[in-house]
Design a protein around this motif. Structure first.
Motif, PDB file in Angstrom:
ATOM      1  N   GLY A  40       0.807  -1.220   0.000  1.00 21.92           N
ATOM      2  CA  GLY A  40       0.000   0.000   0.000  1.00 21.92           C
ATOM      3  C   GLY A  40       0.835   1.263   0.000  1.00 21.92           C
ATOM      4  N   CYS A  41       1.756   1.382   0.976  1.00 23.12           N
ATOM      5  CA  CYS A  41       2.504   2.630   1.138  1.00 23.12           C
ATOM      6  C   CYS A  41       4.000   2.486   0.864  1.00 23.12           C
ATOM      7  N   ALA A  42       4.464   1.290   0.526  1.00 23.26           N
ATOM      8  CA  ALA A  42       5.861   0.992   0.185  1.00 23.26           C
ATOM      9  C   ALA A  42       6.818   1.095   1.374  1.00 23.26           C
ATOM     10  N   HIS A  43       6.303   1.082   2.601  1.00 26.09           N
ATOM     11  CA  HIS A  43       7.155   1.068   3.793  1.00 26.09           C
ATOM     12  C   HIS A  43       7.760  -0.325   3.932  1.00 26.09           C
ATOM     13  N   SER A  44       9.052  -0.408   4.262  1.00 27.34           N
ATOM     14  CA  SER A  44       9.658  -1.731   4.415  1.00 27.34           C
ATOM     15  C   SER A  44      10.070  -1.967   5.870  1.00 27.34           C
ATOM     16  N   VAL A  45       9.991  -3.233   6.267  1.00 25.91           N
ATOM     17  CA  VAL A  45      10.271  -3.635   7.643  1.00 25.91           C
ATOM     18  C   VAL A  45      11.209  -4.837   7.610  1.00 25.91           C
ATOM     19  N   LEU A  46      12.210  -4.840   8.500  1.00 27.39           N
ATOM     20  CA  LEU A  46      13.136  -5.961   8.621  1.00 27.39           C
ATOM     21  C   LEU A  46      12.829  -6.686   9.929  1.00 27.39           C
ATOM     22  N   ILE A  47      12.447  -7.973   9.822  1.00 30.35           N
ATOM     23  CA  ILE A  47      12.118  -8.742  11.022  1.00 30.35           C
ATOM     24  C   ILE A  47      12.834 -10.094  10.990  1.00 30.35           C
ATOM     25  N   PRO A  48      13.141 -10.647  12.162  1.00 28.31           N
ATOM     26  CA  PRO A  48      13.799 -11.962  12.215  1.00 28.31           C
ATOM     27  C   PRO A  48      12.937 -13.044  11.562  1.00 28.31           C
ATOM     28  N   ARG A  49      13.582 -14.027  10.949  1.00 30.44           N
ATOM     29  CA  ARG A  49      12.887 -15.100  10.232  1.00 30.44           C
ATOM     30  C   ARG A  49      11.887 -15.839  11.127  1.00 30.44           C
ATOM     31  N   ARG A  50      12.269 -16.141  12.355  1.00 29.69           N
ATOM     32  CA  ARG A  50      11.382 -16.873  13.264  1.00 29.69           C
ATOM     33  C   ARG A  50      10.119 -16.059  13.570  1.00 29.69           C
ATOM     34  N   GLU A  51      10.286 -14.765  13.807  1.00 32.32           N
ATOM     35  CA  GLU A  51       9.143 -13.886  14.085  1.00 32.32           C
ATOM     36  C   GLU A  51       8.246 -13.758  12.852  1.00 32.32           C
ATOM     37  N   PHE A  52       8.873 -13.661  11.662  1.00 28.05           N
ATOM     38  CA  PHE A  52       8.105 -13.574  10.417  1.00 28.05           C
ATOM     39  C   PHE A  52       7.247 -14.821  10.225  1.00 28.05           C
ATOM     40  N   ALA A  53       7.830 -15.999  10.437  1.00 30.85           N
ATOM     41  CA  ALA A  53       7.105 -17.261  10.254  1.00 30.85           C
ATOM     42  C   ALA A  53       5.914 -17.349  11.209  1.00 30.85           C
ATOM     43  N   ARG A  54       6.076 -16.777  12.394  1.00 32.76           N
ATOM     44  CA  ARG A  54       5.003 -16.807  13.381  1.00 32.76           C
ATOM     45  C   ARG A  54       3.883 -15.825  13.026  1.00 32.76           C
ATOM     46  N   LYS A  55       4.252 -14.666  12.461  1.00 30.05           N
ATOM     47  CA  LYS A  55       3.266 -13.609  12.192  1.00 30.05           C
ATOM     48  C   LYS A  55       2.624 -13.704  10.814  1.00 30.05           C
ATOM     49  N   MET A  56       3.191 -14.526   9.920  1.00 28.76           N
ATOM     50  CA  MET A  56       2.624 -14.660   8.579  1.00 28.76           C
ATOM     51  C   MET A  56       1.366 -15.511   8.623  1.00 28.76           C
ATOM     52  N   LYS A  57       0.320 -15.056   7.948  1.00 24.69           N
ATOM     53  CA  LYS A  57      -0.949 -15.787   7.919  1.00 24.69           C
ATOM     54  C   LYS A  57      -0.979 -16.748   6.732  1.00 24.69           C
ATOM     55  N   LYS A  58      -0.779 -16.211   5.524  1.00 26.64           N
ATOM     56  CA  LYS A  58      -0.785 -17.062   4.331  1.00 26.64           C
ATOM     57  C   LYS A  58      -0.098 -16.366   3.165  1.00 26.64           C
ATOM     58  N   ILE A  59       0.235 -17.165   2.148  1.00 28.30           N
ATOM     59  CA  ILE A  59       0.834 -16.633   0.920  1.00 28.30           C
ATOM     60  C   ILE A  59      -0.306 -16.322  -0.040  1.00 28.30           C
ATOM     61  N   LEU A  60      -0.370 -15.072  -0.493  1.00 26.39           N
ATOM     62  CA  LEU A  60      -1.432 -14.654  -1.406  1.00 26.39           C
ATOM     63  C   LEU A  60      -1.020 -14.898  -2.857  1.00 26.39           C
ATOM     64  N   VAL A  61       0.213 -14.509  -3.216  1.00 26.72           N
ATOM     65  CA  VAL A  61       0.701 -14.687  -4.579  1.00 26.72           C
ATOM     66  C   VAL A  61       2.064 -15.346  -4.496  1.00 26.72           C
ATOM     67  N   LYS A  62       2.171 -16.538  -5.075  1.00 26.33           N
ATOM     68  CA  LYS A  62       3.436 -17.268  -5.080  1.00 26.33           C
ATOM     69  C   LYS A  62       4.248 -16.817  -6.285  1.00 26.33           C
ATOM     70  N   ASN A  63       5.517 -16.485  -6.065  1.00 23.02           N
ATOM     71  CA  ASN A  63       6.387 -16.057  -7.152  1.00 23.02           C
ATOM     72  C   ASN A  63       6.733 -17.255  -8.023  1.00 23.02           C
ATOM     73  N   GLU A  64       6.455 -17.129  -9.292  1.00 26.70           N
ATOM     74  CA  GLU A  64       6.802 -18.191 -10.252  1.00 26.70           C
ATOM     75  C   GLU A  64       8.061 -17.765 -10.994  1.00 26.70           C
ATOM     76  N   GLU A  65       9.170 -18.423 -10.691  1.00 23.90           N
ATOM     77  CA  GLU A  65      10.425 -18.085 -11.355  1.00 23.90           C
ATOM     78  C   GLU A  65      10.502 -18.803 -12.686  1.00 23.90           C
ATOM     79  N   SER A  66      10.656 -18.017 -13.728  1.00 22.36           N
ATOM     80  CA  SER A  66      10.762 -18.615 -15.068  1.00 22.36           C
ATOM     81  C   SER A  66      12.204 -18.492 -15.530  1.00 22.36           C
TER      82      SER A  66
END
Length: 68
Positions: A40-66
């Motif tokens: 929405g506003c392009a603000h970026s946040v740096l968080i530890p991997r363990r905290e991110f895994a705990r706070k993430m709800k779901k993946i909305l768009v999976k990146n498809e690497e071609s």
């Protein structure tokens, strides 16, 4: 605990919305810490991997690497 699979440039939904009102975040850096950017506003946040895994709800768009 279930291990969530996420990768660079995935768009994820977090448990709490950002103060700007958007709840879509793009993963822009992976490592011991993960940097996510608000869609929405392009603000970026740096968080530890363990905290991110705990706070993430779901993946909305999976990146498809071609690779061609």
């Amino acid at each position: 605990m279930e291990q969530k699979e996420f990768s660079l440039n995935d768009v994820v939904e977090m448990k709490k919305a950002h103060p700007c009102g958007t709840n879509r975040w793009k993963i822009i850096r992976l490592g011991a810490d993960i940097r996510i950017k608000c869609e929405g506003c392009a603000h970026s946040v740096l968080i530890p991997r363990r905290e991110f895994a705990r706070k993430m709800k779901k993946i909305l768009v999976k990146n498809e690497e071609s690779s061609s």
